[in-house]
Scaffold this motif. Structure first.
Motif, PDB file in Angstrom:
ATOM      1  N   SER A 104       0.823  -1.210   0.000  1.00 26.12           N
ATOM      2  CA  SER A 104       0.000   0.000   0.000  1.00 26.12           C
ATOM      3  C   SER A 104       0.856   1.260   0.000  1.00 26.12           C
ATOM      4  N   GLY A 105       1.937   1.250   0.762  1.00 24.25           N
ATOM      5  CA  GLY A 105       2.810   2.419   0.786  1.00 24.25           C
ATOM      6  C   GLY A 105       3.501   2.659  -0.537  1.00 24.25           C
ATOM      7  N   HIS A 106       4.087   1.606  -1.100  1.00 30.86           N
ATOM      8  CA  HIS A 106       4.792   1.747  -2.375  1.00 30.86           C
ATOM      9  C   HIS A 106       3.823   1.791  -3.558  1.00 30.86           C
ATOM     10  N   GLY A 107       2.887   0.829  -3.586  1.00 33.33           N
ATOM     11  CA  GLY A 107       2.013   0.689  -4.753  1.00 33.33           C
ATOM     12  C   GLY A 107       0.994   1.790  -4.923  1.00 33.33           C
ATOM     13  N   VAL A 108       0.382   2.215  -3.849  1.00 31.68           N
ATOM     14  CA  VAL A 108      -0.653   3.246  -3.949  1.00 31.68           C
ATOM     15  C   VAL A 108      -0.055   4.638  -3.813  1.00 31.68           C
ATOM     16  N   CYS A 109       0.705   4.845  -2.754  1.00 31.40           N
ATOM     17  CA  CYS A 109       1.211   6.194  -2.470  1.00 31.40           C
ATOM     18  C   CYS A 109       2.497   6.510  -3.223  1.00 31.40           C
ATOM     19  N   GLY A 110       3.430   5.569  -3.260  1.00 30.05           N
ATOM     20  CA  GLY A 110       4.722   5.838  -3.884  1.00 30.05           C
ATOM     21  C   GLY A 110       4.648   6.042  -5.381  1.00 30.05           C
ATOM     22  N   ILE A 111       3.889   5.195  -6.055  1.00 23.17           N
ATOM     23  CA  ILE A 111       3.769   5.337  -7.510  1.00 23.17           C
ATOM     24  C   ILE A 111       3.062   6.638  -7.866  1.00 23.17           C
ATOM     25  N   SER A 112       2.067   7.019  -7.089  1.00 21.81           N
ATOM     26  CA  SER A 112       1.355   8.268  -7.385  1.00 21.81           C
ATOM     27  C   SER A 112       2.255   9.490  -7.194  1.00 21.81           C
ATOM     28  N   ARG A 113       3.304   9.350  -6.373  1.00 28.62           N
ATOM     29  CA  ARG A 113       4.267  10.434  -6.193  1.00 28.62           C
ATOM     30  C   ARG A 113       5.461  10.288  -7.145  1.00 28.62           C
ATOM     31  N   LEU A 114       5.390   9.299  -8.047  1.00 33.76           N
ATOM     32  CA  LEU A 114       6.447   9.010  -9.029  1.00 33.76           C
ATOM     33  C   LEU A 114       7.786   8.697  -8.359  1.00 33.76           C
ATOM     34  N   SER A 115       7.738   7.994  -7.241  1.00 31.25           N
ATOM     35  CA  SER A 115       8.950   7.585  -6.533  1.00 31.25           C
ATOM     36  C   SER A 115       9.588   6.408  -7.264  1.00 31.25           C
ATOM     37  N   ALA A 116      10.833   6.578  -7.713  1.00 33.73           N
ATOM     38  CA  ALA A 116      11.535   5.509  -8.432  1.00 33.73           C
ATOM     39  C   ALA A 116      11.671   4.268  -7.548  1.00 33.73           C
ATOM     40  N   ARG A 117      11.982   4.465  -6.267  1.00 38.54           N
ATOM     41  CA  ARG A 117      12.119   3.345  -5.340  1.00 38.54           C
ATOM     42  C   ARG A 117      10.806   2.569  -5.226  1.00 38.54           C
ATOM     43  N   SER A 118       9.690   3.292  -5.177  1.00 36.59           N
ATOM     44  CA  SER A 118       8.391   2.627  -5.071  1.00 36.59           C
ATOM     45  C   SER A 118       8.011   1.903  -6.358  1.00 36.59           C
ATOM     46  N   ILE A 119       8.362   2.476  -7.481  1.00 34.67           N
ATOM     47  CA  ILE A 119       8.068   1.811  -8.758  1.00 34.67           C
ATOM     48  C   ILE A 119       8.842   0.501  -8.850  1.00 34.67           C
ATOM     49  N   VAL A 120      10.125   0.519  -8.494  1.00 33.87           N
ATOM     50  CA  VAL A 120      10.931  -0.704  -8.510  1.00 33.87           C
ATOM     51  C   VAL A 120      10.381  -1.717  -7.508  1.00 33.87           C
ATOM     52  N   ALA A 121      10.034  -1.270  -6.300  1.00 36.40           N
ATOM     53  CA  ALA A 121       9.490  -2.178  -5.286  1.00 36.40           C
ATOM     54  C   ALA A 121       8.181  -2.801  -5.766  1.00 36.40           C
ATOM     55  N   THR A 122       7.306  -1.994  -6.357  1.00 44.75           N
ATOM     56  CA  THR A 122       6.018  -2.503  -6.831  1.00 44.75           C
ATOM     57  C   THR A 122       6.208  -3.502  -7.969  1.00 44.75           C
ATOM     58  N   LEU A 123       7.090  -3.193  -8.901  1.00 46.71           N
ATOM     59  CA  LEU A 123       7.384  -4.146  -9.985  1.00 46.71           C
ATOM     60  C   LEU A 123       7.939  -5.456  -9.421  1.00 46.71           C
ATOM     61  N   THR A 124       8.754  -5.349  -8.391  1.00 53.16           N
ATOM     62  CA  THR A 124       9.339  -6.551  -7.783  1.00 53.16           C
ATOM     63  C   THR A 124       8.274  -7.404  -7.112  1.00 53.16           C
ATOM     64  N   PHE A 125       7.428  -6.805  -6.267  1.00 52.56           N
ATOM     65  CA  PHE A 125       6.456  -7.661  -5.594  1.00 52.56           C
ATOM     66  C   PHE A 125       5.343  -8.133  -6.519  1.00 52.56           C
ATOM     67  N   MET A 126       5.007  -7.372  -7.546  1.00 49.62           N
ATOM     68  CA  MET A 126       4.007  -7.856  -8.506  1.00 49.62           C
ATOM     69  C   MET A 126       4.556  -9.017  -9.334  1.00 49.62           C
ATOM     70  N   THR A 127       5.815  -8.914  -9.760  1.00 50.29           N
ATOM     71  CA  THR A 127       6.440 -10.007 -10.504  1.00 50.29           C
ATOM     72  C   THR A 127       6.522 -11.260  -9.646  1.00 50.29           C
ATOM     73  N   THR A 128       6.892 -11.085  -8.380  1.00 50.62           N
ATOM     74  CA  THR A 128       6.966 -12.220  -7.462  1.00 50.62           C
ATOM     75  C   THR A 128       5.593 -12.837  -7.239  1.00 50.62           C
ATOM     76  N   ALA A 129       4.567 -12.006  -7.102  1.00 49.38           N
ATOM     77  CA  ALA A 129       3.208 -12.516  -6.899  1.00 49.38           C
ATOM     78  C   ALA A 129       2.725 -13.296  -8.119  1.00 49.38           C
ATOM     79  N   ILE A 130       2.981 -12.770  -9.303  1.00 54.80           N
ATOM     80  CA  ILE A 130       2.569 -13.464 -10.532  1.00 54.80           C
ATOM     81  C   ILE A 130       3.275 -14.804 -10.642  1.00 54.80           C
ATOM     82  N   ALA A 131       4.584 -14.822 -10.378  1.00 54.71           N
ATOM     83  CA  ALA A 131       5.343 -16.070 -10.448  1.00 54.71           C
ATOM     84  C   ALA A 131       4.849 -17.077  -9.408  1.00 54.71           C
ATOM     85  N   THR A 132       4.531 -16.594  -8.208  1.00 62.30           N
ATOM     86  CA  THR A 132       4.049 -17.478  -7.147  1.00 62.30           C
ATOM     87  C   THR A 132       2.713 -18.108  -7.518  1.00 62.30           C
ATOM     88  N   VAL A 133       1.793 -17.308  -8.030  1.00 56.62           N
ATOM     89  CA  VAL A 133       0.486 -17.840  -8.436  1.00 56.62           C
ATOM     90  C   VAL A 133       0.649 -18.832  -9.579  1.00 56.62           C
TER      91      VAL A 133
END
Length: 142
Positions: A104-133
């Motif tokens: 929620s911090g990175h995906g909702v708030c960080g991306i909306s603020r265009l935070s590079a760290r949050s974009i990388v974190a969100t891409l990482t956990f989304m990729t991991t979630a897709i691979a896990t499923v």
């Protein structure tokens, strides 16, 4: 299979978006549950603690609001055994510590603020979630 509910999903997303904007506007804080909960557990009883308590209380009370409005509680189905949930929760805790925040911090708030760290974190956990499923449903047959 999960029922497709685009209107309810859209409405829920709008409420989450409005809540994050309101928290940022009123308190200048990011609505990441990881930071809110850890601050709640470590902060003394003051104004900072009070808004965290109100935020967490709203999350806990929201099913009761749904009960009052609709006459029924939300249906919750957890098909995984408790030990697997505990392992997943532990790994999530480690991940949020290393990522300095949660989805929620990175995906909702960080991306909306265009935070590079949050974009990388969100891409990482989304990729991991897709691979896990994919692995759970199609490789291991879960």
């Amino acid at each position: 299979m999960t029922e497709f509910t685009p209107l309810l999903s859209f409405a829920g997303g709008m409420v989450i978006g409005l809540a994050t904007v309101a928290l940022m506007a009123v308190h200048g804080r990011i609505a990441g549950i990881n930071g809110i909960l850890s601050g709640f557990l470590t902060t003394q009883f003051n104004q900072d603690w009070a808004w965290r308590a109100a935020f967490l209380g709203g999350m806990i009370a929201s099913p009761l609001v749904l009960l009052v409005l609709s006459g029924q509680m939300p249906e919750i189905s957890v098909p995984s055994p408790a030990p697997l949930l505990l392992i997943g929760g532990f790994l999530t805790g480690i991940g949020t510590t290393y990522a300095s925040g949660c989805t929620s911090g990175h995906g909702v708030c960080g991306i909306s603020r265009l935070s590079a760290r949050s974009i990388v974190a969100t891409l990482t956990f989304m990729t991991t979630a897709i691979a896990t499923v994919f692995l759970t449903r199609h490789v291991f047959g879960g």
